[in-house]
Design an enzyme around this catalytic site. Structure first.
Site, PDB file in Angstrom:
ATOM      1  N   GLY A 103       9.678 -12.407 -31.070  1.00 11.27           N
ATOM      2  CA  GLY A 103      10.903 -11.786 -30.715  1.00 11.27           C
ATOM      3  C   GLY A 103      11.059 -11.205 -29.289  1.00 11.27           C
ATOM      4  N   ASP A 273       9.092 -20.725 -28.894  1.00  9.82           N
ATOM      5  CA  ASP A 273       9.805 -19.763 -28.588  1.00  9.82           C
ATOM      6  C   ASP A 273      10.713 -19.921 -27.271  1.00  9.82           C
ATOM      7  OD1 ASP A 273       7.098 -19.381 -27.983  1.00  9.82           O
ATOM      8  OD2 ASP A 273       7.680 -17.421 -26.958  1.00  9.82           O
TER       9      ASP A 273
HETATM   10  P1  AMP Z   1       6.607 -15.555 -22.876  1.00  9.59           P
HETATM   11  O1  AMP Z   1       5.220 -16.300 -22.809  1.00  9.59           O
HETATM   12  O2  AMP Z   1       7.259 -14.994 -21.600  1.00  9.59           O
HETATM   13  O3  AMP Z   1       7.832 -16.356 -23.435  1.00  9.59           O
HETATM   14  O4  AMP Z   1       6.355 -14.267 -24.137  1.00  9.59           O
HETATM   15  C1  AMP Z   1       6.079 -14.607 -25.212  1.00  9.59           C
HETATM   16  C2  AMP Z   1       6.216 -13.250 -25.984  1.00  9.59           C
HETATM   17  O5  AMP Z   1       5.658 -12.191 -25.378  1.00  9.59           O
HETATM   18  C3  AMP Z   1       7.745 -12.978 -26.148  1.00  9.59           C
HETATM   19  O6  AMP Z   1       7.857 -12.349 -27.648  1.00  9.59           O
HETATM   20  C4  AMP Z   1       7.839 -11.803 -25.387  1.00  9.59           C
HETATM   21  O7  AMP Z   1       8.948 -10.961 -25.525  1.00  9.59           O
HETATM   22  C5  AMP Z   1       6.436 -11.237 -25.159  1.00  9.59           C
HETATM   23  N1  AMP Z   1       6.404 -10.552 -24.104  1.00  9.59           N
HETATM   24  C6  AMP Z   1       6.005 -10.879 -22.949  1.00  9.59           C
HETATM   25  N2  AMP Z   1       5.874  -9.992 -21.988  1.00  9.59           N
HETATM   26  C7  AMP Z   1       5.961  -8.855 -22.398  1.00  9.59           C
HETATM   27  C8  AMP Z   1       6.027  -7.553 -22.128  1.00  9.59           C
HETATM   28  N3  AMP Z   1       5.699  -7.083 -20.630  1.00  9.59           N
HETATM   29  N4  AMP Z   1       6.144  -6.541 -22.860  1.00  9.59           N
HETATM   30  C9  AMP Z   1       6.491  -6.912 -24.083  1.00  9.59           C
HETATM   31  N5  AMP Z   1       6.606  -8.047 -24.756  1.00  9.59           N
HETATM   32  C10 AMP Z   1       6.303  -8.867 -23.667  1.00  9.59           C
HETATM   33 MG    MG Z   2       9.560 -16.313 -23.774  1.00 13.75          MG
END
Ligand code: AMP
Ligand code: MG
Length: 526
Positions: A103, A273
């Site tokens: 999410g 995702d």
């Molecule tokens: P990503 O690798 O950036 O695509 O992130 C993977 C998941 O981790 C997604 O659900 C992001 O919303 C969540 N996510 C990444 N960084 C953060 C953060 N600093 N705080 C909350 N959720 C995060």
């Molecule tokens: Mg992402």
């Protein structure tokens, strides 16, 4: 005079089931595709940069972009009338494994901007604070990764690669703590928020999550919504329409992979995702640009051992991801696996055709198997990979070789300059042999060498946003100097144009950048 504000619609909220709770407490959300959430206030939102071309496209005028009240909206401290913020619920396969619910953990959709002509654009803040999906995260983003996303979104757009866009970069005035190398050295860094824009931010993972939970009714609702709003040309929802839709997503993804390969872009985290249902480049994290042509290169330190998302693997991973999407939407295809197979085949055929065409164009040719162009390209890749040779510089320089009056008998200086070390005698010989074959082949084109050179310069960028360039911008911004950020934003808007005032940024990677953090490799910490 009151400023003209954009109008917003809320189709995602109005047409699809949502979460009853509205607090940002981390939780599993079932039976719902979104959770309402307000951005968390920041102390001092300050607009550092914005994309004028995108603001124009959205119909937001320059005066409005300059208002303090706009910085407040783009920093998450205020809303324009009609905005109704939410975080989307999705899952995903991360590094090959099903990860369950993920999410929008730090992205919040503010609303769907409705342009005067009826076009709609989702407006999303990245780094605007915790949501139901933040898990252990803080929902924030640091300035360094926000600069990287802001600049690269716009750079990709101007290169002609499908992408989410970035409207603005806002400093929050608040520090965010990050362990940049996951080595126990957490540090406070300045926080920032990027405002991203796309017709839709739907990912493969939005479809995977309901199916993984056996919630086929929710999958059907999302499928019908997607078809009606983004693929209306395929007709009303039906098994046949979903099959055609799957094929189209497969083809779009295949074309995107070919475009990434052709410009030397490495996404770095191709989890499901992070793949867009519209075939857009989405989620700029530890991405990178190829300096020396190395199919095994990945910018992502988290993937350094496995190299799952390395440059040369991207097309195969695109296909793997499409298969995950196909399996997730099988219920919409009445569990007919032939439709799934057709989509996978469509991906492979589209990728093969698109990559051939794009790489042939890079060497000035309309791809022809009768002329042996496949082998010509393959031999070039082998030569490029044989010793460190800069991909962008090499292809760009070829356009000045194609116009030579005779086939070269030595490696022209412009090409030698693309090499990171002196070229060995054996490599010189194989290069000349290839150049002669290629130069002769270009003479079979129905175009003058000058026309070919012009077409090559419109496909081989002069400027790409290399990691060390982005890092120079970041270092300056950390020191309070935003001039490099603004310069980069204008340079990347004309990537095919030689810009004599900025040649330093179009050079091969300098030696110091080989090992400097942020320049050679990055972690996911952002
Ligand atoms: P990503 O690798 O950036 O695509 O992130 C993977 C998941 O981790 C997604 O659900 C992001 O919303 C969540 N996510 C990444 N960084 C953060 C953060 N600093 N705080 C909350 N959720 C995060
Ligand atoms: Mg992402």
């Amino acid at each position: 005079m009151p400023m003209h504000l954009p109008t917003f619609s809320q189709r995602y909220l109005q047409e699809l089931p949502g979460d009853k709770l509205t607090t940002p407490a981390a939780r599993q959300v079932h039976g719902a595709l979104w959770s309402r959430v307000l951005p968390t206030r920041v102390p001092n939102p300050r607009l550092l940069a914005y994309s004028q071309p995108l603001a124009n496209e959205l119909g937001i005028d320059r005066a409005l972009m300059g208002e303090a009240s706009t910085a407040a909206v783009l920093g998450g401290n205020a809303l324009w009338p009609g905005m109704a913020p939410y975080a989307a619920n999705y899952g995903g396969h991360q590094f090959g494994n099903w990860a369950g619910q993920l999410g929008d953990g730090r992205a919040i959709v503010l609303g769907e901007l409705l342009r005067a002509d009826g076009e709609r654009f989702e407006v999303q803040l990245k780094g605007a604070g915790p949501t139901a999906y933040s898990r252990a995260g803080d929902g924030r983003a640091v300035l360094r990764s926000s600069i990287r996303e802001f600049l690269c979104s716009e750079a990709m757009f101007h290169l002609g690669v499908p992408t989410t866009r970035a409207l603005s970069l806002v400093a929050t005035g608040e520090d965010v703590v990050r362990d940049m190398f996951y080595d126990g050295n957490a540090m406070a860094e300045p926080g920032a928020i990027v405002c991203r824009i796309a017709p839709s931010f739907l990912r493969f993972g939005n479809f995977e999550l309901p199916t993984s939970r056996g919630d086929i009714e929710l999958l059907q609702k999302l499928g019908a919504f997607t078809l009606r709003h983004w693929f209306a040309h395929l007709g009303e929802p039906s098994k046949a329409a979903y099959a055609a839709w799957f094929r189209e997503v497969a083809e779009r993804t295949a074309r995107l992979m070919a475009q990434w390969q052709a410009v030397g872009f490495v996404h770095g985290v191709m989890n499901t995702d992070n793949l867009s249902i519209l075939g857009l480049t989405i989620d700029y994290g530890p991405y990178g640009w190829i300096d020396d042509f190395d199919l095994g290169w990945t910018p992502n330190t988290t993937d350094a051992r496995q190299r799952r998302y390395a440059f040369g693997n991207q097309p195969a991973i695109g296909l793997w991801n499409i298969e995950r999407l196909g399996l997730a939407i099988l219920p919409l295809l009445d569990d007919d696996e032939t439709a799934l197979d057709e989509g996978l085949q469509a991906f492979q055929q589209t990728y093969a055709a698109e990559a051939s065409q794009r790489f042939a164009a890079k060497i000035g040719l309309i791809f022809s198997s009768a002329h042996g162009d496949g082998a010509l390209l393959q031999d070039l890749f082998t030569w490029l990979g044989g010793a460190e040779t800069d991909m962008t510089r090499f292809f760009r320089a070829l356009s000045s070789v194609v116009t030579l009056p005779a086939a070269p008998t030595a490696v022209p200086a412009v090409l030698a300059a693309a090499s990171y070390a002196p070229i060995s005698a054996a490599r010189e010989e194989s290069c000349v042999a290839w150049l002669q074959r290629w130069w002769q082949r270009t003479r079979a084109e129905n175009r003058t060498p000058e026309q070919i050179a012009q077409a090559m310069n419109a496909t081989n960028p002069w400027f790409v946003l290399r990691n060390w360039v982005a890092q120079e911008v970041i270092d300056a911004a950390h020191a309070g100097d935003l001039s490099k950020l603004h310069t980069a934003l204008t340079v990347l808007q004309q990537p095919f144009q030689e810009q004599p005032a900025h040649t330093a940024w179009a050079e091969k990677r300098p030696e110091w950048a080989r090992s400097k953090p942020g320049c050679s490799a990055l972690s996911c910490s952002s």
